[in-house]
Design an enzyme around this catalytic site. Structure first.
Site, PDB file in Angstrom:
ATOM      1  N   HIS A  73       0.587  -0.819   0.337  1.00 52.03           N
ATOM      2  CA  HIS A  73      -0.031  -0.306  -0.117  1.00 52.03           C
ATOM      3  C   HIS A  73       1.103   1.384   0.335  1.00 52.03           C
ATOM      4  O   HIS A  73       1.108   1.511   0.871  1.00 52.03           O
ATOM      5  CB  HIS A  73      -1.171   0.357   1.326  1.00 52.03           C
ATOM      6  CG  HIS A  73      -1.548  -1.566   1.566  1.00 52.03           C
ATOM      7  ND1 HIS A  73      -1.696  -2.136   2.503  1.00 52.03           N
ATOM      8  CD2 HIS A  73      -1.886  -2.039   0.628  1.00 52.03           C
ATOM      9  CE1 HIS A  73      -3.015  -2.500   2.181  1.00 52.03           C
ATOM     10  NE2 HIS A  73      -2.664  -2.985   1.503  1.00 52.03           N
ATOM     11  N   TYR A 136       2.836   2.333  13.628  1.00 46.65           N
ATOM     12  CA  TYR A 136       3.611   3.827  12.523  1.00 46.65           C
ATOM     13  C   TYR A 136       3.026   4.853  13.040  1.00 46.65           C
ATOM     14  O   TYR A 136       1.238   5.404  13.092  1.00 46.65           O
ATOM     15  CB  TYR A 136       3.711   3.271  10.748  1.00 46.65           C
ATOM     16  CG  TYR A 136       1.892   2.598  10.818  1.00 46.65           C
ATOM     17  CD1 TYR A 136       0.937   3.181  10.506  1.00 46.65           C
ATOM     18  CD2 TYR A 136       1.429   1.133  11.601  1.00 46.65           C
ATOM     19  CE1 TYR A 136      -0.096   2.913  10.351  1.00 46.65           C
ATOM     20  CE2 TYR A 136      -0.463   0.850  10.813  1.00 46.65           C
ATOM     21  CZ  TYR A 136      -0.684   2.066  10.429  1.00 46.65           C
ATOM     22  OH  TYR A 136      -2.191   1.717   9.656  1.00 46.65           O
TER      23      TYR A 136
END
Length: 474
Positions: A73, A136
């Site tokens: 992605h 993240y």
């Protein structure tokens, strides 16, 4: 696999521009371990070029089993990836428009390693240990209106050597159906917005930057900089730069009650709104300033660090705008003088008078250099593309200084007329007969250009530019 303790904070470049691996110091004992997963000050001091990352969200993906595989992605924001527990094999594919499209990088991450993933680089991973917590930071919020790009985990061109074959691991149906690299639409660069796009400088910027999907040109009708809804008028995180070519430049009218209000609205209030947006979204703000921020009493040429001391309302608003922009982390203040471009200007007026047989009187006690809008546009592009140090840059024509009367005489001569038809007059005498308010002008507007030239951009000689402007037709 045991975590490696005591490593120094270091950064490793990869073949994908902007994708960098970070080795993180982890401190442990019999109780467990501790690390500073993200420490902006220390990372910047170590030479990691991420001072403006500005994360706004922290996400954690917990994976029960070995072999969980996600990706590939690419999102329109930057991402800082690390592991809290467990271990992953990560694969990254450059899906940005440009020469490195399709480049691949793979490595393993454990709690002592992290990776910074720039916007448009495809991100994927496969867990190598059970109970892996993948975390993240991102510098924008997810939006259904944002642009996303994907590539298939099994793409033959990328040829990623997954530690566990893809037919033996857990993959979502959505990830299985992503396109092959040959079918991927590359992610375009972040957008650049030019405000004031219908003015003299705005038109020059259109010519310099051209028509591309990532270029946006907005006049007052397309974007009202004084609107209270400006902050929500765009997905500002999708912009890399705003070039503010919008300004109130009616120097004499600014001395009237109505003009004063309009000048402050355009040159300060609107600039402050752009500054807030640029600061909040990590955008580079390019602001065009003026020699009118000085009083013109300097014996020599002005440097970028000389104190401002404007004489009139216009100069005061430009100086105030400069002060506002100076606190934006990523900014260029481009200070210029005696601007000539595509529109009504001094050179066009003198050429018209010469052609019509009118002999003008022109002031002989104001000194500076002409600056042509195409030179300003090229200089702005140079600063942005070379990532020159942020701050103030003088940008004017180069060469010898002139008085306005000299410029007028040059125009007469270059258009085939007698330069002696132009007569000198002092500023005080010229404006004494004015029927409406006139603004005080700086008598000396010469700008030093060494700082700009130090970045590799050398402005053209003002006299040569004038010749070309008249030769090409005005």
């Amino acid at each position: 696999m045991a975590i490696e303790f005591g490593k120094a904070l270091t950064v490793t470049e990869t073949p994908i521009p902007g994708l960098v691996v970070l080795d993180l110091p982890v401190h442990g004992d019999s109780r467990g371990w501790f690390k500073e997963n993200w420490q902006r000050e220390k990372m910047t001091a170590a030479g990691i070029d991420l001072p403006d990352f500005g994360p706004v969200q922290n996400n954690i993906s917990f994976n029960d089993a070995v072999g969980t595989t996600r990706g590939i992605h690419a999102e329109p924001w930057d991402k800082y990836v690390s592991v809290a527990t467990g271990r992953i094999f990560g694969a990254w594919v450059d899906l940005r428009e440009g020469p490195t499209f399709g480049a691949v990088y793979t490595t393993e991450l454990d709690p002592s390693r992290a990776i910074f993933v720039p916007r448009g680089v495809g991100n994927s991973y496969q867990t190598l240990e059970p109970d892996t917590a993948y975390t993240y930071l991102v510098n924008d919020h997810w939006s259904p209106d944002a642009t996303y790009t994907f590539v298939n985990l099994a793409d033959e061109t990328s040829a990623i050597e997954w530690p566990i074959p893809l037919d033996q691991v857990e993959i979502s149906e959505k990830d299985k159906n992503h396109p092959r690299l040959s079918e991927v639409v590359p992610m375009p660069p972040k957008r650049i917005l030019v405000t004031g796009a219908n003015g003299q400088l705005g038109r020059a910027l259109r010519v310099e930057f051209g028509d591309h999907p990532w270029m946006e040109y907005a006049g007052r009708d397309e974007l009202d900089l004084t609107s209270p809804d400006l902050a929500s008028a765009r997905r500002w995180r999708e912009y890399s730069a705003i070039i503010n070519a919008a300004a109130y430049t009616k120097v004499d009218l600014a001395e009237t009650p109505e003009g004063r209000v309009d000048a402050w609205a355009a040159n300060v209030t609107a600039v402050a709104a752009l500054a807030r947006i640029a600061t909040a979204s990590g955008i580079t703000l390019v602001h065009v300033s003026s020699d009118y921020v000085f009083d013109g009493t300097n014996d020599g040429a002005y440097t970028e660090s000389d104190p401002v001391s404007p004489l009139g309302v216009y100069g005061q608003t430009k100086a105030a705008g400069d002060a506002v922009v100076s606190v934006v982390p990523r900014h260029y203040i481009v200070r210029t003088s005696w601007v000539i471009g595509d529109g009504n200007n001094f050179v066009r007026t003198m050429a018209s008078l010469a052609e019509r047989g009118i002999d003008p009187k022109v002031v002989d006690d104001q000194f500076g250099r002409l600056t042509f809008t195409d030179d300003i546009a090229r200089g702005i592009r140079h600063l942005i593309e070379t990532r020159a140090a942020f701050g103030i840059y003088n940008l004017s024509g180069a060469g010898d200084e002139s008085a306005w009367v000299d410029v007028a005489a040059d125009v007469f001569e270059l258009t085939g007329h007698d330069r002696s038809r132009v007569s000198p007059v002092s500023t005080d005498v010229y404006f004494a007969a004015a029927e409406s308010p006139s603004a005080p002008r700086p008598r000396r507007s010469v700008l030093r250009l060494e700082r700009l030239e130090g970045t590799g951009y050398v402005p053209r000689d003002a006299r040569a530019s004038l010749e070309g402007y008249l030769t090409d037709g005005i």
